[in-house]
Design a protein around this motif. Sequence first.
Motif, short mmCIF file in Angstrom:
data_model
loop_
_atom_site.label_atom_id
_atom_site.label_comp_id
_atom_site.label_asym_id
_atom_site.label_seq_id
_atom_site.Cartn_x
_atom_site.Cartn_y
_atom_site.Cartn_z
N TYR A 1 -17.66 9.39 -4.11
CA TYR A 1 -17.21 9.22 -2.73
C TYR A 1 -16.29 8.00 -2.62
N LEU A 2 -16.66 6.91 -3.28
CA LEU A 2 -15.92 5.67 -3.16
C LEU A 2 -14.48 5.82 -3.65
N VAL A 3 -14.28 6.46 -4.81
CA VAL A 3 -12.92 6.55 -5.33
C VAL A 3 -12.06 7.46 -4.45
N LYS A 4 -12.67 8.42 -3.77
CA LYS A 4 -11.90 9.23 -2.81
C LYS A 4 -11.47 8.38 -1.62
N LYS A 5 -12.34 7.49 -1.20
CA LYS A 5 -11.98 6.56 -0.13
C LYS A 5 -10.81 5.69 -0.56
N VAL A 6 -10.86 5.18 -1.78
CA VAL A 6 -9.78 4.35 -2.30
C VAL A 6 -8.49 5.17 -2.37
N GLU A 7 -8.59 6.40 -2.86
CA GLU A 7 -7.40 7.25 -2.96
C GLU A 7 -6.74 7.42 -1.60
N ALA A 8 -7.53 7.63 -0.56
CA ALA A 8 -6.97 7.80 0.78
C ALA A 8 -6.29 6.52 1.27
N GLU A 9 -6.88 5.37 0.96
CA GLU A 9 -6.31 4.09 1.40
C GLU A 9 -4.99 3.79 0.71
N LEU A 10 -4.86 4.22 -0.55
CA LEU A 10 -3.66 3.87 -1.32
C LEU A 10 -2.39 4.45 -0.74
N GLY A 11 -2.54 5.49 0.07
CA GLY A 11 -1.35 6.09 0.65
C GLY A 11 -0.67 5.24 1.70
N SER A 12 -1.35 4.19 2.18
CA SER A 12 -0.80 3.40 3.28
C SER A 12 -0.65 1.92 2.95
N ILE A 13 -0.84 1.53 1.68
CA ILE A 13 -0.71 0.11 1.31
C ILE A 13 0.16 -0.02 0.08
N ASN A 14 0.71 -1.19 -0.10
CA ASN A 14 1.52 -1.51 -1.27
C ASN A 14 0.78 -2.53 -2.13
N LEU A 15 0.59 -2.21 -3.38
CA LEU A 15 -0.14 -3.11 -4.29
C LEU A 15 0.84 -3.82 -5.21
N ASN A 16 0.56 -5.09 -5.49
CA ASN A 16 1.35 -5.80 -6.48
C ASN A 16 0.75 -5.59 -7.87
N VAL A 17 1.34 -6.20 -8.87
CA VAL A 17 0.90 -6.01 -10.26
C VAL A 17 -0.55 -6.45 -10.43
N GLY A 18 -0.91 -7.58 -9.85
CA GLY A 18 -2.28 -8.07 -9.98
C GLY A 18 -3.30 -7.17 -9.30
N ASP A 19 -2.92 -6.63 -8.13
CA ASP A 19 -3.81 -5.70 -7.43
C ASP A 19 -4.09 -4.48 -8.30
N TRP A 20 -3.03 -3.95 -8.93
CA TRP A 20 -3.21 -2.76 -9.75
C TRP A 20 -4.06 -3.05 -10.98
N GLU A 21 -3.92 -4.22 -11.55
CA GLU A 21 -4.70 -4.54 -12.74
C GLU A 21 -6.20 -4.54 -12.44
N ILE A 22 -6.57 -5.14 -11.31
CA ILE A 22 -8.00 -5.16 -10.98
C ILE A 22 -8.47 -3.77 -10.56
N LEU A 23 -7.62 -3.01 -9.82
CA LEU A 23 -8.04 -1.67 -9.41
C LEU A 23 -8.18 -0.76 -10.62
#
Length: 555
Positions: A325-347
């Motif tokens: 369930y959690l990763v689906k929530k994350v997937e939905a959120e990713l459509g509306s935010i911009n991540l930098n390189v550091g954000d992507w590394e931790i995700l």
Amino acid sequence: MDAVPPPWATLTPLDLMSRGLFHDRIIPAMTSADLARAMPELLNFAMSDFSKKGKRIVPTKTTNCVRHSYPKRRLARRVLSIPHPRNQIFLAIEIAKHWAELRKLCERSPVSLTTPILSPKRSMQGRHERKAEGVERAKRSVGSRYALHADIARFYPSIYTHSIPWAIHGKDKRNDRSEALYGNLIDLWIRETQSQQTGGIPVGPDTSFLVAEVIASVIDCALRDSLGGLTGTRYIDDYHLYFDSRSLAEEALSELHRIASIYELEINDLKTRIEPIPESIEPAWKTQLRAIALRKGDHATSFKTVFDLGALLAQENPQDGIFAYLVKKVEAELGSINLNVGDWEILDALLLRAVVGEPSCLPTVLRILEVHGRRPAGADSALNSICIHHARLQQASEVAWALWTAKRLGITLSQEVADSVEQIDDDIVALTALDLNSRGLLPTPTNNFGLWSRYMTPEGLYSEHWLIAYEAFVQNWLVSMTGQDYVTADPYFAILAKHAVRFFDVSEDVDVPDDDGYDDDGEDEIEEEEDEDDEDDEDDEDEIEEGVLLPEIRI
């Protein structure tokens, strides 16, 4: 001018065979779409694919289902089935011919959320998705004081195939085994897809979904008639019914037990409860996760916070798919935010940790990685770990998804993975591993695929490993044990080979679909089918006269 109806506005044998054969939780590479090319010739072949046994007509070949182990909950499994197309086609013909009558039986249910409707994705799907269940429960419970929660224990595996005509035609017809009752033919063809077993129906094909819904809907109607009314919902086999008093709820439970037993089904006592309204509509853990929003400008901290909460909730609720369930929530959120390189590394790291602990997350995580063009460091370690660990446990779905993810990400797996995976006696795993091996992404195992090679025989085409016996041969992944082309020597499989039917799509552009269809964890009680051989006397078999099965076939 009247609008032209879409091509899926009616149900045909072609729909059921080409868009309803494989369970939607199996890796997307598995497909029966190519059967569409061969269907005219396969239908002609079916017209004479019988032999005579006394007064009865029986199929020329006995067939069985391919089995595939899938996680239901932690420490619990369900077994998905892929029927052999040679006998499944007869069931598809009978279902399509009587679709209108079967649909009406289902539409009579006052509580079903999974009434079958035709679909552009599969041949059919439930009227409501699982996510609509909470809304419907809230709306339908207004004014009531008590809720009864119950489900049918081991629903699909517990269905007695001879109860199918009882549900369709009424139990007063139980001694009429003639072909005049089409329910008898549906019973027959389901048994013929699973070595004549009467215990259980295959978990996976759309034909089983429809048959199960017919039986459940008849139970719903009988319960309504017995009680003088019925309010609530049923999703597949999960009941949430509403009453003005506890005594009425207790009476309903007693009647549900009685009516289910008529069809040789049982209510799951461990999951039955009566509670006052307002009751919780969704698990508390889901409410907690739903409430968390990602912080603006500090996405990395938000990701760590929500995954830490997920880990805590997973420990408290070990039987629930928290991270799925959690990763689906994350997937939905990713459509509306911009991540930098550091954000992507931790995700990336958090997602990979999640799939190792809960591999059912893999479809969603793979979709995230592909949509966002990620090939994270550590993905090879995660996939190697999943394959080795779950191969030891013969947990086929987790291994198949890990192998297919490796293909999609272009990751080369280890020799230890190859040696572990080739010990899994599962056709889906075998075909996925063989595809990877042909691409140089999986080393050749030490035993050189010895387990799977033994199915490369004429007999293998009609065993519970018919899929690998056919597919591995036509894909040139394994060779015949006899040195002969046993595929084109078989009159049925020669048709498939002639039309280049492939059940494993090797192309690079297979979509990773969202898995929110009718089976979205609705069949909670589906477990492995028991091998119950049909012990009935010969006189108790269907007496089906020649020539009554296949009139007016629409492809």
